[in-house]
Scaffold this motif. Structure first.
Motif, short mmCIF file in Angstrom:
data_model
loop_
_atom_site.label_atom_id
_atom_site.label_comp_id
_atom_site.label_asym_id
_atom_site.label_seq_id
_atom_site.Cartn_x
_atom_site.Cartn_y
_atom_site.Cartn_z
N SER A 92 0.82 -1.22 0.00
CA SER A 92 0.00 0.00 0.00
C SER A 92 0.85 1.27 0.00
O SER A 92 0.39 2.34 -0.42
N THR A 95 1.70 3.50 -3.45
CA THR A 95 0.83 4.58 -3.93
C THR A 95 1.26 5.93 -3.37
O THR A 95 1.32 6.93 -4.10
N TYR A 96 1.58 5.99 -2.08
CA TYR A 96 2.00 7.25 -1.46
C TYR A 96 3.34 7.73 -2.02
O TYR A 96 3.53 8.94 -2.25
N LEU A 98 4.55 7.08 -5.02
CA LEU A 98 4.31 7.57 -6.37
C LEU A 98 3.64 8.94 -6.36
O LEU A 98 3.98 9.81 -7.17
N MET A 99 2.72 9.16 -5.44
CA MET A 99 2.05 10.46 -5.37
C MET A 99 3.02 11.58 -4.97
O MET A 99 2.93 12.70 -5.49
N GLU A 156 8.10 5.72 -11.74
CA GLU A 156 6.80 5.45 -12.37
C GLU A 156 6.89 4.27 -13.33
O GLU A 156 6.02 3.40 -13.34
N ILE A 246 -0.34 10.69 -12.09
CA ILE A 246 0.05 9.88 -10.92
C ILE A 246 -0.79 10.27 -9.71
O ILE A 246 -1.29 9.40 -8.97
N ASP A 249 -4.52 9.19 -10.20
CA ASP A 249 -4.62 7.74 -10.04
C ASP A 249 -4.45 7.33 -8.57
O ASP A 249 -5.15 6.46 -8.07
N GLY A 250 -3.51 8.00 -7.89
CA GLY A 250 -3.28 7.70 -6.47
C GLY A 250 -4.48 8.04 -5.62
O GLY A 250 -4.86 7.28 -4.72
N LYS A 253 -7.03 5.34 -5.95
CA LYS A 253 -6.68 4.13 -5.21
C LYS A 253 -6.86 4.31 -3.71
O LYS A 253 -7.08 3.32 -2.99
#
Length: 315
Positions: A92, A95-96, A98-99, A156, A246, A249-250, A253
């Motif tokens: 999990s 995601t953070y 990538l953001m 990415e 990004i 999308d984040g 999610k």
């Protein structure tokens, strides 16, 4: 004894076939994963040439080689172990991460827009600018900036590739990502090298003495400054698009899909209005939507880092 030897050879053949099948599986999986990253690869190839624009032609390829080495180091030394550990123990968190990277990309793109309209970095004289462009310090600064930007784009790329092979065992996952890292780096910086040296190719054609080749070469030489300027603009737009995408999308999610749905619905509606170019229009509108959101996020960071300190100093 001969029977034992035959049995041993049979075992070796079975192991060899299994190994060959495994290599084929890894290559196929790497190909599928690499295909999913093609959008970011295009962005990476568009972003990088701006880091060698205006530098000595003799230094262009060495600088690209330095950036390519830094990019490979980013992927294999920093990103690969991190994404493998996170995918294994804390998926999990990806995601953070990538953001955060998307926010940095959006900031980089928005800062370029801000500097273009505010006249930033243009206060020195032309002679000082030329001296700075030829300095080793400037070269190191450009290479460092390119590698930092590449870190986000590479993260990415690797994260997208990881998502495609998340069901593979850990060792297979690692091997597939290594193949993707090597192939993508070679592709991106091979293309970048061709782009920035195209004017030299044009010059040789112009001096070839053959009328057709000479005309083509002269056209290439005249066009390259415009091409590089265009790539610089495309690179800035790409950072905003990828960064915005990004983050959008984040958010989806993390349980906030409203913005993603809004961009998708607008893109689909626009595509229905142009049936002849349905797919392209949907992609274009979605890209513009992500880019505008990236610009909004980027300008928010620019305001925090540039505008607010200036206001405090004014008081």
């Amino acid at each position: 004894m001969s029977g034992g030897l035959v049995a041993l050879l049979d075992d070796i053949a079975v192991i060899a076939r299994a190994a060959a099948a495994s290599v084929d599986d890894i290559a196929a999986a790497a190909g599928r994963a690499g295909t999913k990253t093609i959008g970011v690869v295009v962005d990476d190839a568009a972003v990088t040439p701006r880091y060698v624009t205006g530098l000595s032609p003799a230094r262009e390829l060495p600088i690209i080689a330095k950036i390519a080495k830094g990019s490979l180091r980013n992927k294999l030394v920093f990103i690969l172990p991190a994404v493998l550990l996170l995918s294994e123990f804390l998926p999990s968190a990806i995601t953070y991460v990538l953001m955060a990277g998307g926010t940095y990309l959006a900031f980089e793109g928005a800062e370029k827009v801000y500097e273009a309209f505010s006249g930033g970095h243009h206060t020195e004289s032309a002679a000082e600018d030329l001296a700075d462009l030829s300095s080793e310090e400037h070269e190191q600064k450009m290479v460092g900036g390119a590698i930092r930007t590449d870190l986000i784009l590479s993260a990415e790329i690797m994260a997208i590739a990881l998502a495609e092979v998340a069901d593979q065992p850990l060792v297979s996952r690692a091997l597939i990502l290594i193949v993707v890292a090597l192939a993508i780096t070679a592709l991106v910086y091979g293309v970048v090298a061709l782009i920035v040296k195209m004017d030299d190719v044009g010059l040789k054609l112009a001096q070839s003495g053959r009328p057709g080749s000479a005309a083509l070469g002269r056209g290439m030489v005249k066009a390259m400054p415009y091409v590089l300027n265009a790539l610089s603009v495309i690179g800035t737009a790409a950072m905003l698009w990828v960064g915005g995408h990004i983050i959008v999308d984040g958010l989806a999610k993390l349980g906030f899909p409203e913005l993603e749905h809004l961009i998708h619905d607008v893109a689909v509606s626009a595509a229905h209005a142009v049936p002849a170019a349905h797919t392209f229009v949907e992609w274009l509108v979605g890209t513009v939507g992500s880019g505008l959101f990236g610009l909004l996020v980027g300008f928010s960071v620019v305001a925090l880092l540039h505008l607010l300190p200036l206001r405090r100093n004014a008081h």
